[in-house]
Every structure is written in structure tokens, then in C-alpha cells.
Design a protein around this motif. Structure first.
Motif, PDB file in Angstrom:
ATOM      1  N   GLU A  63       0.832  -1.205   0.000  1.00  0.00           N
ATOM      2  CA  GLU A  63       0.000   0.000   0.000  1.00  0.00           C
ATOM      3  C   GLU A  63       0.867   1.256   0.000  1.00  0.00           C
ATOM      4  O   GLU A  63       0.585   2.222  -0.720  1.00  0.00           O
ATOM      5  N   THR A  64       1.926   1.216   0.813  1.00  0.00           N
ATOM      6  CA  THR A  64       2.790   2.390   0.907  1.00  0.00           C
ATOM      7  C   THR A  64       3.605   2.578  -0.361  1.00  0.00           C
ATOM      8  O   THR A  64       3.773   3.717  -0.834  1.00  0.00           O
ATOM      9  N   ASN A  90       2.782   1.768  -3.334  1.00  0.00           N
ATOM     10  CA  ASN A  90       1.878   2.257  -4.376  1.00  0.00           C
ATOM     11  C   ASN A  90       1.638   3.754  -4.245  1.00  0.00           C
ATOM     12  O   ASN A  90       1.758   4.501  -5.224  1.00  0.00           O
ATOM     13  N   LEU A  91       1.305   4.215  -3.036  1.00  0.00           N
ATOM     14  CA  LEU A  91       1.022   5.636  -2.849  1.00  0.00           C
ATOM     15  C   LEU A  91       2.279   6.479  -3.017  1.00  0.00           C
ATOM     16  O   LEU A  91       2.234   7.578  -3.581  1.00  0.00           O
ATOM     17  N   TRP A 151       2.234   9.303  -5.806  1.00  0.00           N
ATOM     18  CA  TRP A 151       2.338  10.715  -5.410  1.00  0.00           C
ATOM     19  C   TRP A 151       3.765  11.248  -5.533  1.00  0.00           C
ATOM     20  O   TRP A 151       4.024  12.387  -5.186  1.00  0.00           O
TER      21      TRP A 151
END
Length: 388
Positions: free
Chosen positions: A159-160, A162-163, A167
Motif C-alpha cells: 500500500e505504501t 503504491n502511494l 504521489w
């Protein structure tokens, strides 16, 4: 791979001195744990000194560092005084977190060391948040986030990544591959054992360094930090290292052979780096011995300091509670250690030292809890009162 060039002589001496400090500090912490001076869990980083030293020395002062529960060495390298780190392990008021963090939750905002975290992989989303803050504020700060190989299988990892990639966050993620996630060998808990590749599917490219060599770790981390800072994108660095002690002091170490440990001990980063400094004429054997003696002296002083430091006062139990007072109607932290239950946040004001000599502690407790002897004023009534 060709051996990388040593740093300047003064820097090389400081690197060896600091790695020796970490090693002697960790060894003494283990002794203090065995003597019950330290409670809870204790995770030592013996063997991983080069990974810690090399990566942190590549950072700027304004960069942020966040690590795991194996974080004593990170605090020391970032500049927290050994006395404050040892006192924190002892749970004393002069610790860097006033005794509230202990071994697994070191924190020193003044050094931009944003803490150790007991939850495996729990620091990854926090690192992304720090990177987002730096991006939002338009600063050049980069966050270095270190975690173990086991955490690369947590949901927070994907999850981290990916973000962070989506970003374009200025974060360097360093997975400390010490070959075991707790007591489980890497090849048994990860389908992909080349951990630097695990971020590629999320858009985070990888790099690898020899975590037993502070120079290689430094150079690779410095390049990763440059990319994150200048190109505004995350990087995943895999540091290949090994811990010579078990996962924690409670680990019986039945999952690896003595032969394997001895093989890795021949690559001891302190021995190999110290020998290289001697071989290349940076220091002599006598200076190498003096640096070790100085590290022992500093650790001895840290133990004396921690032992002399006071325990937190009982009435400070509710200091720094996240929500206090009237923010949440009808509910508060409840203290039932006295004859009449009372608000936890009122505890400090009821300490014996703060009361008049003729007013007993129990009477003050009853007074502040609203107990006049008529049967009312207990916690249920107080909660109802807050709801009206």
C-alpha cells in the motif's frame, strides 16, 4: 565488486568509533536486561552496525529517520546522547522519552529521529506521510524509512509503495535483510528473495548495498537520497546484513546453525572496517584499541546515569494522554487505584507532595471524585452527568 574508497580520515575514525559505541551499548543493554534493569522486550542490532551507520551518515541533518523496534543504534547515530538512550531503556525520567517509550519506541524530534515502532510494517505508512508533508511544504527534506525483511510481506508495504510512487514522494525505503523475519528464514517467508525487486511492481525501483560494509551502504544510500531529493520519487534499498544475536533477548535461537552464525561473524563490520583502517594507515592498532576503550567508557557512564535517574512518579501516569478533559463528554481515563475512582488526568494534582500536610491523600481523592460519603459521585454518576 571493487572496494569503495574510504571517507576522509577524520570521518573514517568517527565511523569506527560510532559503530563501536553501538556494539558496546547493545552488549551492555543485553547484560542489563538479564539483570532485570530493563523490562519488556529488547531487540539488539549486534552485527547490523554498518547498515545503521552507513545509511544514517548519508543523510542531511534536516532529513527524517524512522525505524523499527530495533532502534537503539539509530538513536545513537542520529545524535541522541547515550545517557538518554540508556535511561529510556531503564524506563527512567531522564530518558529521551522520559521513560515512556522504552526499547521499542525511541523518539527524538530534536534529531528528526521519528521513532522506533513495535508494529511490524507500521512505520511504512508514517514514512509516506512524512514524505507527503515535505512535498506539500516544498522542502528538500527526505525521509529514510528502515524496516526488516519480514515487514516486506505486510500489507502496509504494498500500500505504501503504491502511494509513494503514485504521489512521487521523497522517501527512501531501506529493507534491512538480516536473513530472518523473527525466526523464519527469508526463503520460507518470501516468494521473492531479491527484496530490492519487491517494489518494482508498484513503481518503486530498487537498489542493493552490502549492509556489512559501512562505505558501500553509505554510497548507495547517498545516491538513493539524491534521487529522492532531486527527482522527487521513492527508492527501495535492500541492505544485505545479519544479526549475530537472536530476534530478541527472549529468542532461544534454535532456527539457525552455529556454523552459519560463525560464517557471518567472519564478516563482522567492526572487525573488517577496523582492520581496513589499520591496513590503509588511517589509524594504528593502538588507536583502534583506544576507540574501543572510549566506547566502553561512554557506555559505563550511560549505565551509571540511567541507574541514578528517577522512576517516573506514579501521579505522572496520565501525562501526555491524547484526549483529556471535556473534549469527549462523559468519558475520561479512569483511575481506580485509590478508595474512590477518579479522573486519571486529575492524578497529578492529587499527589501527596502537592497537598497540605493536614489533608490526607484519600480525602483529596474523594473530594476530586465528588464522593461526599452520600453514595453518589461515582464513575457511573459522573458519566451520566457528562451526558446531560
Amino acid at each position: 565488486m571493487a572496494e569503495r574508497q574510504l571517507p576522509a580520515p577524520d570521518d573514517a575514525r568517527e565511523w569506527l568509533s560510532t559503530m563501536l559505541l553501538i556494539r558496546r551499548f547493545e552488549e551492555r543493554a543485553g547484560e542489563m536486561y538479564a539483570k532485570a534493569k530493563i523490562g519488556g522486550f529488547l531487540h539488539l542490532a549486534i552485527g547490523e552496525e554498518a547498515t545503521i551507520l552507513g545509511s544514517v551518515r548519508a543523510m542531511r541533518d534536516e532529513d527524517y529517520l524512522i525505524s523499527t523496534y530495533r532502534s537503539h543504534g539509530h538513536a545513537l547515530v542520529r545524535g541522541t546522547h547515550p545517557n538518554a538512550v540508556m535511561a529510556e531503556l531503564f524506563g527512567r525520567v531522564d530518558g529521551c522519552c522520559r521513560g515512556r517509550g522504552g526499547s521499542m519506541h525511541m523518539f527524538d524530534l530534536s534529531k528528526r529521529f521519528m521513532g522506533g515502532y513495535g508494529i511490524v510494517g507500521g512505520n511504512l505508512p508514517l514514512a509516506a506521510g512524512m514524505g507527503l508533508a515535505s512535498d506539500y511544504l516544498g522542502t528538500q527534506d527526505v525521509t529514510l524509512c528502515q524496516f526488516g525483511d519480514g515487514a516486506s510481506n505486510q500489507g502496509t508495504f504494498g500500500e505504501t509503495m503504491n502511494l509513494a510512487a503514485l504521489w512521487k514522494l521523497p522517501v527512501v525505503f531501506m529493507v534491512t535483510n538480516n536473513q530472518y523475519g523473527m525466526g523464519t528464514a527469508l526463503e520460507r517467508h518470501s516468494a521473492v528473495t531479491d527484496l530490492q525487486r519487491k517494489g518494482e511492481g508498484f513503481g518503486v525501483p530498487g537498489m542493493e548495498c552490502d549492509g556489512m560494509d559501512p562505505v558501500d551502504t553509505y554510497e548507495v544510500t547517498r545516491e538513493a537520497l539524491r534521487i529522492a531529493r532531486e527527482e522527487r520519487r521513492p527508492i527501495l534499498v535492500e541492505a544485505i546484513t545479519y544479526r549475530f544475536r537472536g530476534h530478541s533477548m527472549a529468542d532461544p535461537e534454535e532456527y539457525r546453525t552455529k556454523e552459519q552464525v560463525e560464517e557471518w561473524r567472519r564478516r563482522d563490520p567492526i572487525e573488517t572496517f577496523g582492520a581496513r583502517l589499520v591496513a590503509e594507515g588511517v589509524i594504528g592498532e593502538d588507536e583502534r584499541a583506544r576507540l574501543d576503550e572510549e566506547a566502553v567508557r561512554r557506555v559505563d557512564e550511560a549505565v551509571r546515569f540511567a541507574d541514578a535517574s528517577a522512576h517516573p512518579a506514579p501521579e505522572s501516569l496520565y501525562d501526555d494522554i491524547y484526549v483529556l478533559g471535556g473534549q469527549v463528554r462523559g468519558w475520561w481515563s479512569l483511575d481506580e487505584r485509590t478508595p474512590s475512582p477518579h479522573r486519571g488526568e486529575d492524578e497529578r494534582g492529587m499527589a501527596p507532595a502537592d497537598l497540605g500536610a493536614e489533608e490526607p491523600y484519600e480525602a483529596a481523592v474523594r473530594s476530586m471524585a465528588g464522593d461526599t460519603g452520600s453514595g453518589g459521585g461515582g464513575p457511573a454518576d459522573a458519566a451520566q452527568e457528562g451526558e446531560d
